[in-house]
Motif scaffolding. Sequence first.
Motif, PDB file in Angstrom:
ATOM      1  N   LEU A 233       0.834  -1.212   0.000  1.00 46.70           N
ATOM      2  CA  LEU A 233       0.000   0.000   0.000  1.00 46.70           C
ATOM      3  C   LEU A 233       0.863   1.255   0.000  1.00 46.70           C
ATOM      4  N   ARG A 234       1.935   1.213   0.778  1.00 43.92           N
ATOM      5  CA  ARG A 234       2.824   2.385   0.846  1.00 43.92           C
ATOM      6  C   ARG A 234       3.474   2.656  -0.516  1.00 43.92           C
ATOM      7  N   LEU A 235       3.795   1.612  -1.284  1.00 46.44           N
ATOM      8  CA  LEU A 235       4.419   1.806  -2.594  1.00 46.44           C
ATOM      9  C   LEU A 235       3.489   2.565  -3.529  1.00 46.44           C
ATOM     10  N   LYS A 236       2.220   2.207  -3.522  1.00 47.87           N
ATOM     11  CA  LYS A 236       1.244   2.934  -4.335  1.00 47.87           C
ATOM     12  C   LYS A 236       1.180   4.400  -3.903  1.00 47.87           C
ATOM     13  N   GLU A 237       1.129   4.627  -2.589  1.00 48.80           N
ATOM     14  CA  GLU A 237       1.064   6.003  -2.068  1.00 48.80           C
ATOM     15  C   GLU A 237       2.302   6.809  -2.458  1.00 48.80           C
ATOM     16  N   VAL A 238       3.472   6.177  -2.401  1.00 51.57           N
ATOM     17  CA  VAL A 238       4.718   6.858  -2.752  1.00 51.57           C
ATOM     18  C   VAL A 238       4.682   7.301  -4.208  1.00 51.57           C
ATOM     19  N   GLY A 239       4.210   6.416  -5.091  1.00 50.85           N
ATOM     20  CA  GLY A 239       4.119   6.762  -6.504  1.00 50.85           C
ATOM     21  C   GLY A 239       3.225   7.966  -6.740  1.00 50.85           C
ATOM     22  N   LEU A 240       2.063   7.974  -6.100  1.00 54.23           N
ATOM     23  CA  LEU A 240       1.130   9.095  -6.260  1.00 54.23           C
ATOM     24  C   LEU A 240       1.716  10.385  -5.693  1.00 54.23           C
ATOM     25  N   ARG A 241       2.415  10.261  -4.582  1.00 59.07           N
ATOM     26  CA  ARG A 241       3.047  11.438  -3.973  1.00 59.07           C
ATOM     27  C   ARG A 241       4.124  12.013  -4.886  1.00 59.07           C
ATOM     28  N   GLU A 242       4.800  11.142  -5.625  1.00 61.11           N
ATOM     29  CA  GLU A 242       5.856  11.599  -6.542  1.00 61.11           C
ATOM     30  C   GLU A 242       5.279  12.193  -7.821  1.00 61.11           C
ATOM     31  N   GLY A 243       3.956  12.118  -7.988  1.00 61.73           N
ATOM     32  CA  GLY A 243       3.323  12.803  -9.119  1.00 61.73           C
ATOM     33  C   GLY A 243       2.976  11.936 -10.311  1.00 61.73           C
ATOM     34  N   ILE A 244       3.074  10.609 -10.172  1.00 61.33           N
ATOM     35  CA  ILE A 244       2.676   9.761 -11.295  1.00 61.33           C
ATOM     36  C   ILE A 244       1.168   9.936 -11.527  1.00 61.33           C
ATOM     37  N   LYS A 245       0.748   9.858 -12.800  1.00 61.88           N
ATOM     38  CA  LYS A 245      -0.647  10.158 -13.144  1.00 61.88           C
ATOM     39  C   LYS A 245      -1.619   9.170 -12.513  1.00 61.88           C
ATOM     40  N   ALA A 246      -1.239   7.902 -12.463  1.00 66.71           N
ATOM     41  CA  ALA A 246      -2.138   6.882 -11.907  1.00 66.71           C
ATOM     42  C   ALA A 246      -1.316   5.745 -11.317  1.00 66.71           C
ATOM     43  N   ALA A 247      -1.823   5.156 -10.235  1.00 58.41           N
ATOM     44  CA  ALA A 247      -1.159   4.021  -9.588  1.00 58.41           C
ATOM     45  C   ALA A 247      -2.234   3.066  -9.084  1.00 58.41           C
ATOM     46  N   HIS A 248      -1.992   1.765  -9.256  1.00 60.10           N
ATOM     47  CA  HIS A 248      -2.968   0.754  -8.841  1.00 60.10           C
ATOM     48  C   HIS A 248      -2.252  -0.391  -8.126  1.00 60.10           C
ATOM     49  N   LEU A 249      -2.906  -0.899  -7.094  1.00 57.30           N
ATOM     50  CA  LEU A 249      -2.426  -2.082  -6.368  1.00 57.30           C
ATOM     51  C   LEU A 249      -3.202  -3.280  -6.897  1.00 57.30           C
ATOM     52  N   ILE A 250      -2.494  -4.303  -7.378  1.00 59.18           N
ATOM     53  CA  ILE A 250      -3.151  -5.476  -7.960  1.00 59.18           C
ATOM     54  C   ILE A 250      -2.612  -6.749  -7.312  1.00 59.18           C
ATOM     55  N   ASP A 251      -3.498  -7.744  -7.163  1.00 59.35           N
ATOM     56  CA  ASP A 251      -3.053  -9.047  -6.651  1.00 59.35           C
ATOM     57  C   ASP A 251      -2.271  -9.807  -7.707  1.00 59.35           C
ATOM     58  N   ASP A 252      -2.695  -9.701  -8.965  1.00 55.13           N
ATOM     59  CA  ASP A 252      -2.031 -10.375 -10.083  1.00 55.13           C
ATOM     60  C   ASP A 252      -2.561  -9.781 -11.384  1.00 55.13           C
ATOM     61  N   TYR A 253      -2.151 -10.343 -12.510  1.00 48.09           N
ATOM     62  CA  TYR A 253      -2.508  -9.762 -13.813  1.00 48.09           C
ATOM     63  C   TYR A 253      -4.012  -9.728 -14.050  1.00 48.09           C
ATOM     64  N   SER A 254      -4.774 -10.623 -13.402  1.00 52.93           N
ATOM     65  CA  SER A 254      -6.223 -10.673 -13.636  1.00 52.93           C
ATOM     66  C   SER A 254      -6.942  -9.436 -13.092  1.00 52.93           C
ATOM     67  N   ASP A 255      -6.285  -8.666 -12.233  1.00 53.87           N
ATOM     68  CA  ASP A 255      -6.875  -7.434 -11.692  1.00 53.87           C
ATOM     69  C   ASP A 255      -6.712  -6.236 -12.621  1.00 53.87           C
ATOM     70  N   ILE A 256      -5.941  -6.401 -13.681  1.00 55.89           N
ATOM     71  CA  ILE A 256      -5.650  -5.257 -14.554  1.00 55.89           C
ATOM     72  C   ILE A 256      -6.894  -4.859 -15.345  1.00 55.89           C
ATOM     73  N   ASP A 257      -7.184  -3.576 -15.334  1.00 54.15           N
ATOM     74  CA  ASP A 257      -8.183  -2.977 -16.219  1.00 54.15           C
ATOM     75  C   ASP A 257      -7.401  -2.335 -17.359  1.00 54.15           C
ATOM     76  N   TRP A 258      -7.534  -2.868 -18.560  1.00 58.78           N
ATOM     77  CA  TRP A 258      -6.690  -2.402 -19.662  1.00 58.78           C
ATOM     78  C   TRP A 258      -7.013  -0.974 -20.090  1.00 58.78           C
ATOM     79  N   ASN A 259      -8.155  -0.443 -19.622  1.00 57.07           N
ATOM     80  CA  ASN A 259      -8.458   0.972 -19.872  1.00 57.07           C
ATOM     81  C   ASN A 259      -7.453   1.886 -19.169  1.00 57.07           C
ATOM     82  N   TRP A 260      -6.801   1.340 -18.096  1.00 58.55           N
ATOM     83  CA  TRP A 260      -5.782   2.133 -17.410  1.00 58.55           C
ATOM     84  C   TRP A 260      -4.649   2.538 -18.364  1.00 58.55           C
TER      85      TRP A 260
END
Length: 315
Positions: A233-260
Amino acid sequence: MLARNALEILLASPRGFCAGVDRAIQIVEQSIEKWGAPIYVRHEIVHNKHVVQRLSDLGAVFVEELDECPDDRPVIFSAHGVPKSVPKEAAKRNMIYVDATCPLVSKVHVGAERHYSEGREIILIGHEGHPEVIGTMGQLPDGVISLVQDADDARNFMPKSDKGLAYVTQTTLSVDDTVEIVSILEARFPDIAKPHKEDICYATTNRQEAVKILSQRADLLLVIGSKTSSNSLRLKEVGLREGIKAAHLIDDYSDIDWNWFDGVKTLALTAGASAPEDLVKGVITACNEKFEVTLTEVNIRNEDVVFKLPRALEQ
Protein backbone atom coordinates in the motif's frame (compact mmCIF):
# COMPACT_ATOMS: atom_id res chain seq x y z
CA MET A 1 -3.42 -7.31 -38.57
CA LEU A 2 -3.27 -3.99 -36.70
CA ALA A 3 0.10 -3.02 -35.24
CA ARG A 4 0.17 -3.11 -31.46
CA ASN A 5 1.02 0.00 -29.48
CA ALA A 6 4.49 0.22 -27.97
CA LEU A 7 4.82 -0.03 -24.19
CA GLU A 8 8.01 0.45 -22.21
CA ILE A 9 7.98 -1.39 -18.88
CA LEU A 10 10.36 -0.07 -16.24
CA LEU A 11 10.83 -2.95 -13.81
CA ALA A 12 11.84 -1.91 -10.30
CA SER A 13 14.76 -3.63 -8.64
CA PRO A 14 14.79 -4.54 -5.84
CA ARG A 15 11.19 -5.73 -5.70
CA GLY A 16 9.22 -8.64 -4.25
CA PHE A 17 10.30 -10.95 -1.46
CA CYS A 18 12.50 -9.57 1.30
CA ALA A 19 14.70 -11.72 3.55
CA GLY A 20 12.10 -11.81 6.35
CA VAL A 21 9.33 -13.02 4.04
CA ASP A 22 11.61 -15.58 2.40
CA ARG A 23 12.60 -16.91 5.83
CA ALA A 24 8.97 -17.12 7.02
CA ILE A 25 7.90 -19.10 3.95
CA GLN A 26 10.86 -21.47 4.35
CA ILE A 27 9.86 -22.00 7.99
CA VAL A 28 6.38 -23.15 6.95
CA GLU A 29 7.71 -25.38 4.15
CA GLN A 30 10.39 -27.00 6.31
CA SER A 31 8.01 -27.45 9.24
CA ILE A 32 5.68 -29.44 6.96
CA GLU A 33 8.68 -31.50 5.82
CA LYS A 34 9.79 -32.14 9.41
CA TRP A 35 6.48 -32.76 11.17
CA GLY A 36 4.14 -33.58 8.29
CA ALA A 37 0.77 -32.00 7.55
CA PRO A 38 -1.16 -30.38 8.95
CA ILE A 39 0.83 -27.66 10.64
CA TYR A 40 -1.00 -24.59 11.91
CA VAL A 41 -0.06 -20.96 11.25
CA ARG A 42 -1.39 -18.21 13.48
CA HIS A 43 -2.40 -15.41 11.13
CA GLU A 44 -1.35 -15.26 7.46
CA ILE A 45 2.36 -16.06 7.42
CA VAL A 46 2.80 -13.04 5.10
CA HIS A 47 0.15 -10.81 3.56
CA ASN A 48 -0.22 -12.38 0.13
CA LYS A 49 -3.13 -14.59 -0.89
CA HIS A 50 -1.10 -16.51 -3.49
CA VAL A 51 1.57 -17.44 -0.95
CA VAL A 52 -1.07 -18.42 1.60
CA GLN A 53 -2.92 -20.57 -0.94
CA ARG A 54 0.25 -22.39 -2.04
CA LEU A 55 1.20 -23.16 1.56
CA SER A 56 -2.38 -24.26 2.31
CA ASP A 57 -2.10 -26.72 -0.59
CA LEU A 58 1.07 -28.11 1.01
CA GLY A 59 -0.70 -28.69 4.34
CA ALA A 60 -0.63 -25.43 6.29
CA VAL A 61 -3.81 -24.47 8.14
CA PHE A 62 -4.17 -20.74 8.73
CA VAL A 63 -6.01 -19.58 11.84
CA GLU A 64 -6.41 -16.25 13.62
CA GLU A 65 -5.97 -17.34 17.23
CA LEU A 66 -4.05 -20.00 19.13
CA ASP A 67 -7.23 -21.51 20.61
CA GLU A 68 -8.12 -22.70 17.08
CA CYS A 69 -5.04 -24.96 17.10
CA PRO A 70 -4.96 -28.49 18.54
CA ASP A 71 -2.36 -29.18 21.23
CA ASP A 72 -0.74 -32.03 19.33
CA ARG A 73 0.21 -30.22 16.09
CA PRO A 74 2.99 -27.66 15.54
CA VAL A 75 2.04 -24.00 15.21
CA ILE A 76 3.98 -21.21 13.52
CA PHE A 77 3.74 -17.53 14.41
CA SER A 78 3.65 -15.17 11.43
CA ALA A 79 6.43 -12.88 10.19
CA HIS A 80 4.62 -9.87 11.68
CA GLY A 81 5.30 -10.95 15.26
CA VAL A 82 2.94 -11.82 18.11
CA PRO A 83 2.26 -10.53 21.64
CA LYS A 84 4.28 -12.27 24.35
CA SER A 85 1.10 -13.86 25.65
CA VAL A 86 0.90 -16.11 22.55
CA PRO A 87 4.14 -18.15 22.95
CA LYS A 88 3.51 -18.15 26.70
CA GLU A 89 0.14 -19.83 26.14
CA ALA A 90 1.64 -22.27 23.59
CA ALA A 91 4.31 -23.30 26.13
CA LYS A 92 1.64 -23.73 28.80
CA ARG A 93 -0.17 -26.14 26.46
CA ASN A 94 3.10 -28.00 25.70
CA MET A 95 2.73 -27.21 22.01
CA ILE A 96 5.53 -27.36 19.47
CA TYR A 97 5.81 -23.83 18.10
CA VAL A 98 8.15 -22.01 15.73
CA ASP A 99 8.40 -18.23 15.72
CA ALA A 100 8.70 -16.86 12.16
CA THR A 101 8.81 -13.22 13.32
CA CYS A 102 11.05 -11.23 11.00
CA PRO A 103 14.35 -10.50 12.82
CA LEU A 104 13.92 -6.80 11.99
CA VAL A 105 10.55 -6.81 13.76
CA SER A 106 12.17 -8.62 16.69
CA LYS A 107 14.72 -5.78 16.78
CA VAL A 108 11.86 -3.32 17.33
CA HIS A 109 10.55 -5.53 20.17
CA VAL A 110 13.98 -5.56 21.81
CA GLY A 111 14.25 -1.78 21.46
CA ALA A 112 10.85 -1.23 23.10
CA GLU A 113 11.77 -3.54 25.98
CA ARG A 114 15.09 -1.73 26.47
CA HIS A 115 13.39 1.64 26.68
CA TYR A 116 10.85 0.22 29.13
CA SER A 117 13.58 -1.26 31.33
CA GLU A 118 15.28 2.14 31.36
CA GLY A 119 12.09 3.77 32.62
CA ARG A 120 10.93 5.59 29.50
CA GLU A 121 7.42 6.06 28.19
CA ILE A 122 7.22 4.58 24.68
CA ILE A 123 5.60 5.84 21.50
CA LEU A 124 5.03 3.38 18.65
CA ILE A 125 4.64 4.99 15.22
CA GLY A 126 2.42 2.65 13.23
CA HIS A 127 -1.04 1.74 11.96
CA GLU A 128 -3.70 0.66 14.43
CA GLY A 129 -4.84 -2.93 14.00
CA HIS A 130 -1.88 -4.07 11.89
CA PRO A 131 -0.55 -7.42 13.18
CA GLU A 132 2.95 -6.01 13.59
CA VAL A 133 1.63 -3.18 15.75
CA ILE A 134 -0.46 -5.60 17.83
CA GLY A 135 2.62 -7.78 18.30
CA THR A 136 4.90 -4.90 19.29
CA MET A 137 2.41 -3.41 21.75
CA GLY A 138 1.96 -6.90 23.20
CA GLN A 139 5.62 -7.14 24.22
CA LEU A 140 4.94 -4.94 27.25
CA PRO A 141 2.12 -4.49 29.79
CA ASP A 142 -1.10 -2.84 28.61
CA GLY A 143 -0.94 0.94 28.43
CA VAL A 144 2.85 1.18 28.40
CA ILE A 145 3.07 1.90 24.66
CA SER A 146 1.14 4.77 23.04
CA LEU A 147 0.31 4.54 19.32
CA VAL A 148 0.95 7.54 17.06
CA GLN A 149 -0.40 7.02 13.54
CA ASP A 150 0.15 10.34 11.75
CA ALA A 151 1.39 13.90 12.01
CA ASP A 152 -1.77 15.08 13.80
CA ASP A 153 -1.34 12.36 16.43
CA ALA A 154 2.28 13.51 16.89
CA ARG A 155 1.18 17.12 17.39
CA ASN A 156 -1.53 16.16 19.89
CA PHE A 157 0.34 13.48 21.87
CA MET A 158 0.65 14.23 25.57
CA PRO A 159 3.04 12.23 27.78
CA LYS A 160 1.51 10.46 30.77
CA SER A 161 4.45 11.40 33.00
CA ASP A 162 7.75 13.29 32.99
CA LYS A 163 9.96 10.19 33.13
CA GLY A 164 11.26 10.54 29.57
CA LEU A 165 10.12 9.43 26.12
CA ALA A 166 11.31 7.04 23.43
CA TYR A 167 9.89 6.04 20.06
CA VAL A 168 9.98 2.90 17.91
CA THR A 169 8.28 2.34 14.55
CA GLN A 170 6.50 -0.27 12.52
CA THR A 171 8.93 -1.64 9.90
CA THR A 172 6.72 -1.15 6.83
CA LEU A 173 5.79 2.54 7.02
CA SER A 174 6.17 5.28 4.43
CA VAL A 175 9.68 6.62 4.92
CA ASP A 176 8.58 10.20 4.17
CA ASP A 177 5.53 10.08 6.46
CA THR A 178 7.67 8.71 9.27
CA VAL A 179 10.31 11.43 8.83
CA GLU A 180 7.54 14.02 9.23
CA ILE A 181 6.12 12.36 12.36
CA VAL A 182 9.56 11.95 13.94
CA SER A 183 10.50 15.57 13.20
CA ILE A 184 7.33 16.75 14.98
CA LEU A 185 8.04 14.56 18.01
CA GLU A 186 11.69 15.63 18.17
CA ALA A 187 10.71 19.31 17.92
CA ARG A 188 8.21 18.90 20.77
CA PHE A 189 10.38 16.59 22.88
CA PRO A 190 14.07 17.31 22.11
CA ASP A 191 15.29 14.62 24.52
CA ILE A 192 13.17 11.80 23.06
CA ALA A 193 15.22 8.60 22.70
CA LYS A 194 15.36 7.11 19.21
CA PRO A 195 16.27 3.65 17.83
CA HIS A 196 20.01 2.92 17.53
CA LYS A 197 19.29 2.23 13.86
CA GLU A 198 16.16 3.17 11.91
CA ASP A 199 13.30 0.70 12.49
CA ILE A 200 11.84 0.92 8.97
CA CYS A 201 13.36 -2.10 7.28
CA TYR A 202 15.88 -2.01 4.44
CA ALA A 203 13.45 -3.70 2.03
CA THR A 204 10.67 -1.17 2.64
CA THR A 205 13.13 1.70 2.14
CA ASN A 206 14.68 0.24 -1.03
CA ARG A 207 11.34 -0.51 -2.69
CA GLN A 208 10.04 2.99 -1.94
CA GLU A 209 13.22 4.58 -3.33
CA ALA A 210 12.88 2.55 -6.54
CA VAL A 211 9.26 3.65 -6.96
CA LYS A 212 10.25 7.30 -6.49
CA ILE A 213 12.78 7.02 -9.32
CA LEU A 214 10.46 5.12 -11.67
CA SER A 215 7.52 7.43 -11.00
CA GLN A 216 9.49 10.32 -12.51
CA ARG A 217 9.79 8.39 -15.79
CA ALA A 218 6.43 6.58 -16.15
CA ASP A 219 2.77 7.35 -16.87
CA LEU A 220 1.32 4.48 -14.84
CA LEU A 221 2.46 2.52 -11.77
CA LEU A 222 1.33 -1.03 -11.01
CA VAL A 223 2.21 -2.45 -7.59
CA ILE A 224 1.75 -6.19 -7.20
CA GLY A 225 0.66 -6.97 -3.65
CA SER A 226 -2.34 -7.70 -1.46
CA LYS A 227 -4.66 -5.02 -0.09
CA THR A 228 -3.72 -6.18 3.43
CA SER A 229 0.01 -5.66 2.76
CA SER A 230 1.19 -2.47 4.46
CA ASN A 231 4.42 -2.19 2.48
CA SER A 232 2.57 -2.69 -0.84
CA LEU A 233 0.00 0.00 0.00
CA ARG A 234 2.82 2.38 0.85
CA LEU A 235 4.42 1.81 -2.59
CA LYS A 236 1.24 2.93 -4.34
CA GLU A 237 1.06 6.00 -2.07
CA VAL A 238 4.72 6.86 -2.75
CA GLY A 239 4.12 6.76 -6.50
CA LEU A 240 1.13 9.09 -6.26
CA ARG A 241 3.05 11.44 -3.97
CA GLU A 242 5.86 11.60 -6.54
CA GLY A 243 3.32 12.80 -9.12
CA ILE A 244 2.68 9.76 -11.30
CA LYS A 245 -0.65 10.16 -13.14
CA ALA A 246 -2.14 6.88 -11.91
CA ALA A 247 -1.16 4.02 -9.59
CA HIS A 248 -2.97 0.75 -8.84
CA LEU A 249 -2.43 -2.08 -6.37
CA ILE A 250 -3.15 -5.48 -7.96
CA ASP A 251 -3.05 -9.05 -6.65
CA ASP A 252 -2.03 -10.38 -10.08
CA TYR A 253 -2.51 -9.76 -13.81
CA SER A 254 -6.22 -10.67 -13.64
CA ASP A 255 -6.87 -7.43 -11.69
CA ILE A 256 -5.65 -5.26 -14.55
CA ASP A 257 -8.18 -2.98 -16.22
CA TRP A 258 -6.69 -2.40 -19.66
CA ASN A 259 -8.46 0.97 -19.87
CA TRP A 260 -5.78 2.13 -17.41
CA PHE A 261 -3.33 1.94 -20.32
CA ASP A 262 -5.10 4.49 -22.54
CA GLY A 263 -2.43 7.00 -23.51
CA VAL A 264 0.23 5.19 -21.46
CA LYS A 265 3.64 4.83 -23.08
CA THR A 266 5.67 3.87 -20.01
CA LEU A 267 4.63 1.53 -17.18
CA ALA A 268 6.46 1.37 -13.86
CA LEU A 269 6.11 -2.12 -12.36
CA THR A 270 7.06 -3.28 -8.88
CA ALA A 271 6.02 -5.81 -6.25
CA GLY A 272 5.62 -5.53 -2.48
CA ALA A 273 7.90 -7.45 -0.13
CA SER A 274 5.43 -10.34 0.24
CA ALA A 275 4.66 -10.81 -3.50
CA PRO A 276 6.35 -13.70 -5.36
CA GLU A 277 8.26 -13.11 -8.59
CA ASP A 278 5.98 -15.34 -10.68
CA LEU A 279 3.23 -12.71 -10.26
CA VAL A 280 5.57 -10.11 -11.81
CA LYS A 281 6.23 -12.44 -14.74
CA GLY A 282 2.48 -12.94 -15.13
CA VAL A 283 1.90 -9.19 -15.50
CA ILE A 284 4.72 -8.88 -18.05
CA THR A 285 3.31 -11.80 -20.06
CA ALA A 286 -0.17 -10.24 -20.02
CA CYS A 287 1.29 -6.92 -21.24
CA ASN A 288 3.21 -8.75 -24.01
CA GLU A 289 -0.09 -10.09 -25.32
CA LYS A 290 -1.50 -6.56 -25.66
CA PHE A 291 1.50 -4.41 -26.57
CA GLU A 292 4.91 -4.38 -28.20
CA VAL A 293 6.83 -4.41 -24.92
CA THR A 294 10.30 -3.09 -24.25
CA LEU A 295 11.46 -4.24 -20.80
CA THR A 296 14.05 -2.28 -18.82
CA GLU A 297 15.11 -3.29 -15.32
CA VAL A 298 16.03 -0.30 -13.16
CA ASN A 299 18.29 -1.46 -10.33
CA ILE A 300 18.84 1.09 -7.56
CA ARG A 301 20.53 -1.19 -5.04
CA ASN A 302 21.57 -4.82 -4.58
CA GLU A 303 20.14 -6.74 -1.64
CA ASP A 304 22.11 -9.60 -0.13
CA VAL A 305 20.44 -9.92 3.29
CA VAL A 306 19.77 -13.50 4.46
CA PHE A 307 18.29 -14.50 7.81
CA LYS A 308 19.01 -17.81 9.53
CA LEU A 309 16.23 -20.26 10.17
CA PRO A 310 15.22 -21.01 13.79
CA ARG A 311 17.38 -23.60 15.52
CA ALA A 312 14.54 -26.14 15.61
CA LEU A 313 14.62 -26.32 11.81
CA GLU A 314 18.36 -25.90 11.30
CA GLN A 315 18.97 -29.17 13.12
